[in-house]
Design a protein around this motif. Structure first.
Motif, PDB file in Angstrom:
ATOM      1  N   LYS A 365       0.831  -1.203   0.000  1.00 10.58           N
ATOM      2  CA  LYS A 365       0.000   0.000   0.000  1.00 10.58           C
ATOM      3  C   LYS A 365       0.863   1.250   0.000  1.00 10.58           C
ATOM      4  O   LYS A 365       0.503   2.290  -0.559  1.00 10.58           O
ATOM      5  CB  LYS A 365      -0.923   0.009   1.223  1.00 10.58           C
ATOM      6  CG  LYS A 365      -2.054  -0.999   1.106  1.00 10.58           C
ATOM      7  CD  LYS A 365      -3.097  -0.815   2.193  1.00 10.58           C
ATOM      8  CE  LYS A 365      -4.116  -1.940   2.132  1.00 10.58           C
ATOM      9  NZ  LYS A 365      -3.988  -2.897   3.252  1.00 10.58           N
ATOM     10  N   ALA A 366       2.051   1.141   0.621  1.00  7.37           N
ATOM     11  CA  ALA A 366       2.914   2.315   0.738  1.00  7.37           C
ATOM     12  C   ALA A 366       3.558   2.712  -0.582  1.00  7.37           C
ATOM     13  O   ALA A 366       4.004   3.843  -0.753  1.00  7.37           O
ATOM     14  CB  ALA A 366       4.000   2.035   1.784  1.00  7.37           C
ATOM     15  N   LEU A 367       3.625   1.773  -1.534  1.00  4.07           N
ATOM     16  CA  LEU A 367       4.385   2.060  -2.760  1.00  4.07           C
ATOM     17  C   LEU A 367       3.834   3.228  -3.550  1.00  4.07           C
ATOM     18  O   LEU A 367       4.564   3.915  -4.253  1.00  4.07           O
ATOM     19  CB  LEU A 367       4.465   0.817  -3.640  1.00  4.07           C
ATOM     20  CG  LEU A 367       5.350  -0.302  -3.093  1.00  4.07           C
ATOM     21  CD1 LEU A 367       5.358  -1.483  -4.038  1.00  4.07           C
ATOM     22  CD2 LEU A 367       6.763   0.197  -2.847  1.00  4.07           C
ATOM     23  N   ASP A 368       2.520   3.455  -3.445  1.00  4.14           N
ATOM     24  CA  ASP A 368       1.935   4.536  -4.232  1.00  4.14           C
ATOM     25  C   ASP A 368       2.320   5.914  -3.697  1.00  4.14           C
ATOM     26  O   ASP A 368       2.292   6.885  -4.435  1.00  4.14           O
ATOM     27  CB  ASP A 368       0.405   4.393  -4.277  1.00  4.14           C
ATOM     28  CG  ASP A 368      -0.025   3.758  -5.592  1.00  4.14           C
ATOM     29  OD1 ASP A 368       0.638   4.059  -6.615  1.00  4.14           O
ATOM     30  OD2 ASP A 368      -0.992   2.975  -5.594  1.00  4.14           O
ATOM     31  N   TYR A 369       2.631   5.995  -2.403  1.00  6.58           N
ATOM     32  CA  TYR A 369       2.979   7.311  -1.856  1.00  6.58           C
ATOM     33  C   TYR A 369       4.423   7.357  -1.333  1.00  6.58           C
ATOM     34  O   TYR A 369       4.805   8.256  -0.605  1.00  6.58           O
ATOM     35  CB  TYR A 369       1.974   7.737  -0.771  1.00  6.58           C
ATOM     36  CG  TYR A 369       1.777   6.759   0.375  1.00  6.58           C
ATOM     37  CD1 TYR A 369       2.716   6.671   1.406  1.00  6.58           C
ATOM     38  CD2 TYR A 369       0.658   5.940   0.445  1.00  6.58           C
ATOM     39  CE1 TYR A 369       2.551   5.796   2.457  1.00  6.58           C
ATOM     40  CE2 TYR A 369       0.476   5.052   1.496  1.00  6.58           C
ATOM     41  CZ  TYR A 369       1.424   4.988   2.502  1.00  6.58           C
ATOM     42  OH  TYR A 369       1.253   4.109   3.543  1.00  6.58           O
TER      43      TYR A 369
END
Lengths: 419, 308
Positions: A365-369
């Motif tokens: 989930k963190a990869l996008d931000y």
């Protein structure tokens, strides 16, 4: 005598033809280098096997070096003009290699820019110089909060509900820290600037306190404002006023967590394998906590594959095929299963079976931000952040003065190395 | 001999015309050539090259760029360099006397012990045989805060306040030095004992007959006669402390030479400049400084401690 010479000469020519014929008819050998890490080596061997089966006529020689010597080895051999055709590099080394013309831009016929930017996570854009991509990763890493479910339960916290904000994080740390006659016996949260905390401070806390750590090209330090100082104060307060963590406790943050003597620790994807061998307690993973406004950030990093300047002609063609193969969706799935590192392509990462995975989900989930810090010298920059924290913790310097001094030192470093 | 003249010279060639002495010289140089070539290639040539590199900017990847004295200017303006320089001398001026005093005291008394002499000597020598890295890691855990760290645990048992040790800018250097001194002790004790045994017993006997006190025997006979041993150990220990690396690096791997550079010796700074920052020219300049320091200190010690 003459006859003998004719015979020998004739057979040599015949042999020559045979050898060169064999050479052009099949085997092009390319060499691939990476560092030694058991699961990575095994995964790469499997990928090479599959690649060779699909591409008869190309063999890939897989060479590995111990992690500690890898950078020196790659740099020394590259500068001597020997070494691999395809090489694994840490993303932060790219400038060094591009400036020295040791790697070549990825040929656009096989690696069109638009396709890369559409299919890969934005963090891969750190591999772009002057509009050209120089390298592509198989897998990427991000940070998350690991927490000890047993200690959560003992402290009356719900082990299914890890902290979601910085306030909740502090609250959970206060409830889980254990002191005995003034000594910490179990930390609420680990403090380890030499580990991943310097990334947490730089790319996450500074932004969450309303600041920006660097200019867009990472050539100008901009964290020396109130946001930077507030972020540093939040971090150092964990030890000085809240007393929920202690720098150097159990030597390393991960060691304290492993030993069941820390309720929470911030670490990367690469730690999952080691934590999976923990037998004494169950642990969970959560996204890094958001700030009061719900803003999240993260730091991503990766090892990436580049084609060296040495690869030409049919070796270049083979290297292109190989690089395309190791950055294909199929390779990424194999890599996640075997090594535990996150797919660099959106379509693979966002498959439900991965997104909903309790361990990998929060990292994905963190990869996008996530942000990718463009270090000029990662160890030296980490040292500056570490010294900044130590000046507050050991010498009682004011956070604002500490960030000002750190910014000055780091700017001087960047100017010297990047000029 | 005379019979062979006339028939032999044609077959003997150049080698045969040499005298025995010349042949011996050639053989001697032939054997010496191997270590000489080896040392020139792996020692002397790199040393000379380091002097040249110290005037360049070189990151290993691009050819060295001649920049004159810039590396030296940068070094002398770098507060970290002076801190490191000071640390290096602290290791030397604390480490050498403390370790020599301890090892002499132990050797002097051990020399008189008959009971389990071999075992005690072996125990003292044991740390010298242990890998520095292993020892450093054990000590690193000793220095942890209570209840993990052994030393702090003992302090709190006797009611003394906890010490930060490796987390303090003041205590970290002595804390790193302690295992280094301890490790070198065994070697120094053995050398001192050999020196003590080499003093003829007749001197002691004569002194006893004259009814001289133990203190006088020590200061008038033992110490003066041990001077060559002292010279050797002082030079040896000084160089070792000036080049300290393993202990520091292994006890502070997470923050090499920290906290806040308080334990960083010159060798570690050279290592970091060269192999972490790939700043070879700057590292070479630091190496030149270390080389000169070692040279000067060795010469001074040899002159001061030389027999008149």
């Amino acid at each position: 005598m003459r006859r003998l010479r004719d015979i020998i000469g004739g057979s040599l020519i015949a042999l020559g033809i045979a050898v060169s014929g064999a050479g052009s008819a099949q085997a092009v050998e390319i060499e691939y280098w990476q560092y030694v890490f058991d699961t990575r080596v095994k995964a790469m061997n499997r990928l090479i096997e599959e690649f060779q089966a699909a591409n008869p006529g190309i063999t890939v020689k897989h060479t590995t070096f111990p992690y500690a010597d890898y950078q020196t080895k790659v740099i020394a051999s590259a500068s001597a003009g020997i070494g691999p055709d395809v090489v694994q590099l840490f993303y932060g080394w790219l400038d060094l290699f591009v400036n020295a013309k040791l790697v070549q831009p990825l040929p656009k016929d096989t690696f069109p820019t638009e396709a890369i930017e559409k299919d890969f996570f934005p963090i891969v854009q750190a591999m772009k110089r002057n509009g050209e991509y120089y390298a592509l990763p198989t897998a990427v890493r991000s940070l998350a909060l690991f927490y000890n479910k047993k200690l959560f339960q003992e402290a009356g916290l719900d082990p299914a509900k890890p902290p979601q904000t910085l306030t909740e994080l502090l609250d959970a740390a206060k409830k889980t820290v254990k002191m005995e006659s003034g000594n910490m016996v179990s930390a609420g949260i680990t403090m380890d600037m030499a580990g991943q905390d310097h990334q947490w401070w730089r790319e996450v806390l500074v932004r969450q306190y309303g600041g920006v750590p660097y200019s867009d090209d990472y050539r100008k330090v901009t964290y020396n404002d109130k946001a930077g100082a507030d972020a540093l104060k939040f971090y150092t307060d964990l030890q000085t006023s809240e007393k929920v963590g202690q720098m150097g406790f159990m030597d390393e943050g991960q060691a304290a967590f492993r030993a069941g003597r820390a309720a929470m620790t911030i670490d990367g994807t690469f730690r999952i394998g080691s934590f999976k061998t923990i037998k004494d307690f169950e642990w969970g993973v959560a996204e890094l906590p958001a700030n009061a406004e719900g803003m999240r950030s993260n730091y991503a990093s990766y090892w990436t594959n580049a084609i060296t300047a040495k690869a030409k002609g049919e070796k270049l063609e083979a290297a292109k095929k190989f690089l395309a193969f190791v950055s294909s969706p199929k390779a990424m799935e194999l890599w996640l299963d075997a090594v535990g590192e996150l797919p660099a392509r959106r379509e693979v990462a966002q498959k439900p079976q991965y997104m909903n995975d309790p361990v990998y989900g929060p990292f994905l989930k963190a990869l996008d931000y996530s942000k990718v810090t463009l270090f000029v010298d990662e160890q030296a920059q980490r040292q500056i952040t570490m010294d900044m924290t130590n000046r507050v913790l050991i010498q009682g310097q004011e956070p604002q003065a500490a960030v000002d001094q750190a910014a000055k030192e780091e700017q001087a470093l960047i100017d010297r190395v990047a000029k | 001999m005379d019979e062979t003249i006339g028939a032999e010279p044609r077959r003997r060639g150049l080698w045969g015309r040499l005298t025995l002495r010349q042949k011996q010289v050639i053989w001697a140089w032939g054997f010496l050539a191997i270590p000489i070539v080896f040392y020139s290639v792996v020692r002397f040539w790199p040393t000379i090259d380091a002097f040249y590199l110290s005037f360049t900017k070189w990151n290993l990847l691009q050819p060295p760029d001649f920049i004159g004295l810039d590396n030296y200017r940068r070094m002398f303006a770098d507060p970290q360099f002076w801190q490191v320089f000071r640390n290096t001398f602290l290791y030397l001026i604390i480490g050498t006397p403390v370790s020599l005093l301890l090892s002499f005291t132990i050797a002097y008394h051990l020399d008189r012990v008959r009971f389990m002499h071999g075992l005690i000597r072996a125990l003292y020598f044991l740390p010298y045989l242990t890998t520095a890295a292993v020892m450093a890691w054990v000590w690193r855990w000793f220095y942890q805060p209570a209840p993990v760290g052994l030393i702090n645990d003992m302090l709190s048992m006797v009611g003394l306040p906890q010490q930060p040790f490796l987390r303090s800018t003041v205590q970290a250097l002595p804390a790193v030095l302690a295992p280094a001194v301890w490790a070198g002790l065994g070697f120094q004790i053995v050398i001192f004992m050999a020196g003590l045994r080499a003093i003829p017993t007749s001197y002691y006997e004569a002194a006893r007959i004259d009814g001289v006190s133990n203190w006088t025997i020590l200061t008038r006979i033992t110490l003066p006669l041990l001077k060559p041993t002292f010279v050797f150990l002082v030079v040896f220990a000084s160089i070792a402390f000036l080049r300290i690396f393993d202990q520091v690096y292994n006890m502070t791997t997470n923050d090499p030479g920290g906290p806040l550079n308080s334990t960083k010796p010159l060798v570690l700074m050279i290592y970091q400049s060269a192999f972490n920052s790939f700043d070879m020219g700057y590292a070479a300049a630091q190496t030149v400084v270390l080389f000169l320091v070692l040279l000067v200190i060795s010469l001074v010690q040899l002159t001061v401690l030389r027999d008149r």
